[in-house]
Design a protein around this motif. Structure first.
Motif, mmCIF file in Angstrom:
data_model
loop_
_atom_site.group_PDB
_atom_site.id
_atom_site.type_symbol
_atom_site.label_atom_id
_atom_site.label_comp_id
_atom_site.label_asym_id
_atom_site.label_seq_id
_atom_site.Cartn_x
_atom_site.Cartn_y
_atom_site.Cartn_z
ATOM 1 N N LEU B 250 0.801 -1.230 0.000
ATOM 2 C CA LEU B 250 0.000 0.000 0.000
ATOM 3 C C LEU B 250 0.833 1.278 0.000
ATOM 4 C CD1 LEU B 250 -2.888 -0.876 2.474
ATOM 5 C CD2 LEU B 250 -2.936 -0.849 -0.007
ATOM 6 N N VAL B 253 0.716 2.709 -3.363
ATOM 7 C CA VAL B 253 -0.658 3.052 -3.735
ATOM 8 C C VAL B 253 -1.063 4.377 -3.090
ATOM 9 C CG1 VAL B 253 -3.077 2.328 -3.696
ATOM 10 C CG2 VAL B 253 -1.279 0.603 -3.944
ATOM 11 N N GLU B 256 1.046 7.330 -4.423
ATOM 12 C CA GLU B 256 0.637 7.759 -5.765
ATOM 13 C C GLU B 256 -0.718 8.459 -5.734
ATOM 14 O OE1 GLU B 256 2.390 7.779 -8.597
ATOM 15 O OE2 GLU B 256 4.078 7.003 -7.446
ATOM 16 N N ALA B 257 -1.566 8.047 -4.784
ATOM 17 C CA ALA B 257 -2.895 8.674 -4.685
ATOM 18 C C ALA B 257 -2.848 9.996 -3.920
ATOM 19 C CB ALA B 257 -3.866 7.708 -4.004
ATOM 20 N N GLY B 258 -1.673 10.343 -3.382
ATOM 21 C CA GLY B 258 -1.548 11.608 -2.651
ATOM 22 C C GLY B 258 -2.204 11.560 -1.284
ATOM 23 N N TYR B 423 -3.465 6.706 6.505
ATOM 24 C CA TYR B 423 -4.248 7.198 5.362
ATOM 25 C C TYR B 423 -4.730 8.584 5.727
ATOM 26 C CZ TYR B 423 -4.429 2.127 5.341
ATOM 27 O OH TYR B 423 -4.087 0.802 5.423
ATOM 28 N N TYR B 448 -12.901 -0.170 7.034
ATOM 29 C CA TYR B 448 -11.787 0.106 6.121
ATOM 30 C C TYR B 448 -12.268 0.691 4.782
ATOM 31 C CZ TYR B 448 -7.155 -0.620 4.112
ATOM 32 O OH TYR B 448 -5.924 -0.441 3.530
ATOM 33 N N ASN B 453 -12.657 3.387 -1.372
ATOM 34 C CA ASN B 453 -12.197 4.704 -1.832
ATOM 35 C C ASN B 453 -11.001 4.589 -2.774
ATOM 36 O OD1 ASN B 453 -12.730 7.052 0.987
ATOM 37 N ND2 ASN B 453 -14.170 6.042 -0.362
ATOM 38 N N ILE B 454 -10.019 3.819 -2.374
ATOM 39 C CA ILE B 454 -8.733 3.824 -3.085
ATOM 40 C C ILE B 454 -8.490 2.540 -3.876
ATOM 41 C CG2 ILE B 454 -6.205 3.896 -2.781
ATOM 42 C CD1 ILE B 454 -7.407 6.602 -2.203
ATOM 43 N N LEU B 455 -8.758 1.401 -3.249
ATOM 44 C CA LEU B 455 -8.368 0.117 -3.858
ATOM 45 C C LEU B 455 -9.406 -0.407 -4.830
ATOM 46 C CD1 LEU B 455 -7.072 -1.525 -0.546
ATOM 47 C CD2 LEU B 455 -5.762 -0.179 -2.208
ATOM 48 N N LYS B 456 -10.614 0.145 -4.759
ATOM 49 C CA LYS B 456 -11.720 -0.252 -5.626
ATOM 50 C C LYS B 456 -12.070 -1.721 -5.457
ATOM 51 C CE LYS B 456 -11.532 3.978 -6.826
ATOM 52 N NZ LYS B 456 -12.406 4.912 -6.080
ATOM 53 N N VAL B 457 -12.021 -2.142 -4.201
ATOM 54 C CA VAL B 457 -12.505 -3.470 -3.836
ATOM 55 C C VAL B 457 -13.825 -3.256 -3.105
ATOM 56 C CG1 VAL B 457 -12.074 -5.535 -2.438
ATOM 57 C CG2 VAL B 457 -10.178 -4.421 -3.623
ATOM 58 N N LEU B 464 -12.120 11.588 -2.825
ATOM 59 C CA LEU B 464 -11.847 13.018 -2.651
ATOM 60 C C LEU B 464 -13.094 13.824 -2.296
ATOM 61 C CD1 LEU B 464 -9.434 13.427 -5.719
ATOM 62 C CD2 LEU B 464 -8.820 13.027 -3.323
#
Lengths: 75, 580
Positions: B250, B253, B256-258, B423, B448, B453-457, B464
């Motif tokens: 992560l 990940v 890169e996602a800021g 995070y 979680y 939001n981020i992992l798209k699971v 954002l």
């Protein structure tokens, strides 16, 4: 032509690269890059263009930073 | 698991023990059991280190059975860190062994009148509570080595290091892994300090002569377990990513996602991120003859951990988790894996939560104690100050909030006194809702939202924007509370969120084990019931809506590169517990 900073992660690096500045014609999409790199679309988990999630249809412009991840998780 | 062991450490003439029927807790486990007992038996306004607090230990509903991934153990109490209810869970061997011994819970209550230090040995025939002052102030690795001489290798150890004995609010309880390393910790909320207050140094579980717990419907159970394992193995996250790279996958990940909190939450991107990423870590582990894939308990099919050797190829620590690599890494401006691994070892050895400890060190850096990026300085603070119980060490070991106060730091990333994990809520707004509203204080595992939001699971909610985050966090918090009762590792959430047949297999495992029909609605009802009890406890302990908030700087200081603030409104946060 446009220059795109392409970053690959986890298993996508195997047999490819970690990061490279690559040249593409105008109007190249994320899908074009993925195809050119031989990454199966079904294995893609996260696409971040300049730190924002995008889909495969997004058109790239000069100086874009594209990060391509397989499906990953942790926590 | 039909009995409860109650040990009164404060009984006159020395600790007393009693075995009770498990009653209403027979078909429960983990967080459901610990929170129900704490809510029922602990005065919410008691002092967490006093005789009235209780330390409740419970394996999950499926621990000690043949079910894969069922090795989580829960520890509950009133938290010395947050002042609210606490459930902290860990892997390792303890849950399986304790469950096979037949205990639904162990309750440590009271407080010894003398300063003696105790150890508790539990086997199938008896419980032996004995004084062993030779263990005083030992840290976890040498402690377990010494205990092994007496109790051997076919047992599971739960221990506290010097931090627990010193009752530091960041103190953890270590659970030994299959190779008897005290490396899996009930980390959060200072549960180790409560064990220290009870003057219990070690609990040794010996299941010699015990068998796996048997399901009511063995055929259905076997089939369900097969489908469950298949589902976990075929999902890309649990079947490929986590085994190969561990949770530290992560780092890249989030960076890169800021959303990677850097230098005490000042920016969302860390220049040194790639140097400490999961990819770099796995490569280094393999190069040095360690392992990039390792399970924390027998029966784990994900194997997200690993073995981290030093540059001479000698064992240094287990593979540091993403949260640890962040708290001791990017949060402190440190981009050196060997430094982070050493800090991970020191935390495990001294017995402190790696998140709280790393965040406290970063806050101390912000307060000018040492510079950001000072590797040697960070090691010195943990090893020579926290590890030796100096006044500075006690401040740091008291957690991020105390450290912030001591060094007049304005930016202190805590909710309900507990440090935020890895995070940034300005970039991952959903996890901000969980941090703010969880009964546990800031806790990423409580709901979680990073997955969605981020992992798209398990779906896709824009990280954002504030829209949809409260509903997302609510649903995840309810589901997670139930999972925390089962004894299942939370990483099963990745396959069960995406694959309905794997979720059904889990329901079938529970149903066939207990001989009941288990539905998704039952899971939701259990989650809501436990959350409601926990929230009621916190209200009586003095928490109100104003405590369900992030520190104000998240609303006022925009975070690069997105330059956003946390935008979920207070009124929306107050809706989290409004469910029908």
């Amino acid at each position: 032509m446009i220059q795109v900073n392409v970053k690959l992660f986890a298993s996508f690096r195997i047999g490819r690269f970690d990061r490279e500045i690559r040249e593409y014609p105008q109007a190249t999409t994320v899908a074009d890059v993925v195809k050119e790199l031989g990454i199966p679309e079904g294995e893609i988990g996260i696409l971040l263009l300049n730190s924002v999630h995008v889909d495969l249809k997004r058109q790239l412009v000069d100086k874009d930073v594209l990060a391509i991840f397989p499906l990953v998780g942790g926590g | 698991m039909d009995k409860i062991l109650r040990i009164n450490m404060g009984a006159s003439g020395g600790p007393s023990q009693a075995v009770e029927k498990a009653g209403e807790y027979t078909a429960l486990g983990g967080r459901a059991t610990t929170s129900m007992i704490v809510a029922k038996e602990v005065p919410p306004d008691c002092h967490p280190l006093g005789a009235e607090n209780k330390l409740v230990i419970a394996p999950g509903m499926l621990s000690g059975t043949a079910a894969a991934m069922s090795g989580r153990i829960s520890v509950g109490c009133k938290s010395p860190l947050t002042g609210g209810i606490k459930e902290s869970n860990a892997g390792g061997q303890a849950a399986q062994v304790m469950a096979r011994l037949g205990y639904a819970a162990i309750i440590l209550e009271g407080k010894p009148a003398t300063d003696d230090l105790y150890k508790i040995h539990i086997d199938k025939d008896k419980v032996t509570i004995s004084v062993d002052n030779s263990l005083k102030l030992m840290d976890n690795y040498p402690l377990v080595e010494k205990l092994r001489e007496e109790y051997g290798d076919k047992v599971a150890y739960m221990t506290i290091g010097s931090a627990g004995e010193r009752k530091m609010a960041a103190a953890s309880i270590a659970c030994s892994d299959p190779e008897l390393r005290p490396s899996r910790h009930c980390g959060r909320g200072g549960v180790g300090a409560v064990m220290g207050a009870k003057q219990v140094k070690a609990i040794i579980f010996d299941d010699n002569g015990c068998k796996n717990r048997q399901p009511k419907d063995p055929e259905k159970y076997k089939a369900a377990n097969r489908a469950y394992v298949e589902g976990i193995r075929k999902h890309a996250v649990s079947g490929e990513g986590l085994p190969a790279y561990g949770t530290n996958i992560l780092t890249n990940v989030l960076n890169e996602a800021g959303g990677y909190p850097t230098n005490n939450f000042k920016t969302g991107f860390f220049e040194g991120g790639t140097k400490i990423s999961g990819e770099a870590q796995a490569e280094l582990e393999i190069k040095r003859g360690g392992l990039a894939t390792h399970g924390c308990h027998r029966g784990c099919v994900i194997q997200c951990s690993g073995i981290y050797n030093d540059k001479d190829g000698k064992f240094l620590t287990k593979q540091p988790e993403y949260e640890t690599v962040w708290s001791h890494g990017g949060h402190c401006g440190i981009d050196d894996l060997d430094t982070i691994a050493m800090l991970d070892f020191l935390d495990d050895n001294i017995g402190v939560d790696t998140i709280e400890m790393g965040v406290a060190v970063g806050v101390a850096m912000d307060g000018g104690v040492i510079e950001f990026g000072d590797c040697e300085g960070a090691i010195r603070l943990v090893r020579d100050e926290v590890g030796k119980g100096t006044p500075l060490g006690r401040i740091l070991g008291g957690g991020a909030e105390l450290t912030g106060k001591a060094f007049a730091v304005e930016r202190v990333p805590v909710v309900k006194g507990q440090a935020l994990p890895a995070y940034d809520p300005r970039t991952v707004q959903g996890i901000g809702v969980t941090y703010a509203t969880s009964t546990m204080g800031a806790d990423h595992t409580a709901g979680y939202a990073v997955a969605t939001n981020i992992l798209k699971v398990g779906g896709d909610v824009d990280p954002l924007k504030p829209e949809g985050q409260v509903d997302l966090s609510r649903n995840l918090q309810i589901a997670t509370t139930a999972i925390d009762a089962t004894g299942m590792c939370l990483f099963i959430a990745f396959p069960i969120l995406d694959q309905p047949e794997t979720f059904d297999a889990l329901l079938d495992l529970l149903g066939s084990f207990y001989g009941i029909e288990m539905t998704g609605d039952d899971v939701v009802a259990l989650g809501k019931k436990v959350l409601t009890l926990e929230r009621e406890f916190n209200k009586k302990a003095g928490f109100g809506a104003e405590d369900d908030r992030l520190p104000r700087f998240f609303k006022t200081e925009p975070l690069a590169p997105h330059n956003l603030t946390f935008a979920v409104k207070d009124e929306e946060l107050d809706e989290l517990y409004n469910w029908s």
